[in-house]
Design an enzyme around this catalytic site. Sequence first.
Site, PDB file in Angstrom:
ATOM      1  N   GLY A 154     -22.346   6.706 -11.920  1.00 18.15           N
ATOM      2  CA  GLY A 154     -22.670   6.629 -13.335  1.00 18.15           C
ATOM      3  C   GLY A 154     -21.571   6.487 -14.329  1.00 18.15           C
ATOM      4  O   GLY A 154     -20.655   6.100 -14.195  1.00 18.15           O
ATOM      5  N   CYS A 155     -22.102   6.899 -15.606  1.00 21.30           N
ATOM      6  CA  CYS A 155     -21.509   6.679 -16.778  1.00 21.30           C
ATOM      7  C   CYS A 155     -20.014   7.300 -16.663  1.00 21.30           C
ATOM      8  O   CYS A 155     -19.016   7.162 -17.554  1.00 21.30           O
ATOM      9  CB  CYS A 155     -22.427   6.964 -17.890  1.00 21.30           C
ATOM     10  N   TYR A 156     -19.776   8.425 -15.994  1.00 16.37           N
ATOM     11  CA  TYR A 156     -18.821   9.308 -16.039  1.00 16.37           C
ATOM     12  C   TYR A 156     -17.656   8.806 -14.991  1.00 16.37           C
ATOM     13  O   TYR A 156     -16.465   9.525 -14.747  1.00 16.37           O
ATOM     14  CB  TYR A 156     -18.902  10.730 -15.860  1.00 16.37           C
TER      15      TYR A 156
END
Length: 370
Positions: A154-156
């Site tokens: 995901g985004c991290y």
Amino acid sequence: MNSFICAIGTATPPHKIAQMQTADFMATALQMNAEETRKLKALYRVTGIAQRYTVLPDYATTNGEFTFFPNTPDLEPFPTVKQRMGIYQHEALPLSVAAIEDCFTTLEEFDRSSITHLITVSCTGMYAPGLDIDLIQALDLPTTTQRTQINFMGCYAAFNALKVADAFCQANTQARVLVVCTELCTIHFQKYRENDHLVSNAIFGDGSAAVLVQAKPMANQINVALAAFHCELIPAGKKEMAWHIANHGFEMTLSSYVPDLIQKGIKNLTQKLLQHLGIDLTTINLYAIHPGGRKILESIEKALDLQPEHNCFAYEILRDYGNMSSATVLFVLKSLLSTLTPAHHNQPVLSFAFGPGLTLESMLLKVHYV
């Protein structure tokens, strides 16, 4: 000993779609009535996004002549995972190459054969032999380049890639690590009317970012040292942000409770990170925060007593590109770095990103000028 980010490059697909044009596409695709369309457009207006980029020209099509989605009123038969992964395999390579070339152009007479490690990052597509091998061949990198793939985080995920790059550099002072985050979020449009899916369709875009990390800083330029990392999980948010593979693409769960959960956890996360180096939050003026959404940025400002000006680079990227998952925070960092001068030497930069879990990732950087 610190490792250093020496250059960042970014790239977007050719199709730039105005936010409200995307809203029109979504309202038609979801076969909404006038009242539903009005509410959907209100949602799109408050995102803080003016435009996004996509590999699919269909989102800008007004005559129904789609190239990916079926040319039917309800878009049936809806594209399968196989069809979406076909688009990913076709489009991820040129987009990644463009970001890498942008990264290399910031370095004088850079010898790409000196790359020792390649880390590819994505949560929106995969195949094997994969993007990593395609990049080795497309860029004529050494076949001995050590390859690592970080998928579906995901985004991290860019933070985990930088941690891995840092570990390689700590182990080998001659290491030159190329990190590439490439996300094609828009190929995973879903037709559900639940709020989670409406929000996801309203904020995600496509983009790629490439970063050069090495054990030694580049001379006569701005570098940023990787000073410290800290990660926290908020188990209570496990169901509030998720990413699942379904029959017709990858499905995002993005609850409206996520900003509140981040607001509750971000202060403790920040305190633990800064304790590593004995730094007080009041001494930090530079921020590179992943713009997961406008409400997330506002929640962080409230929790840490920041002003919107501290988040100016995050708001800028959100406005011009939307949320590009793992690549986004690197777009923000590149924008921030473009404003720095030698006078910023040794100033700290605080960075955050968030993702499934609910995962909160933090990173402290230090500006370095040789």
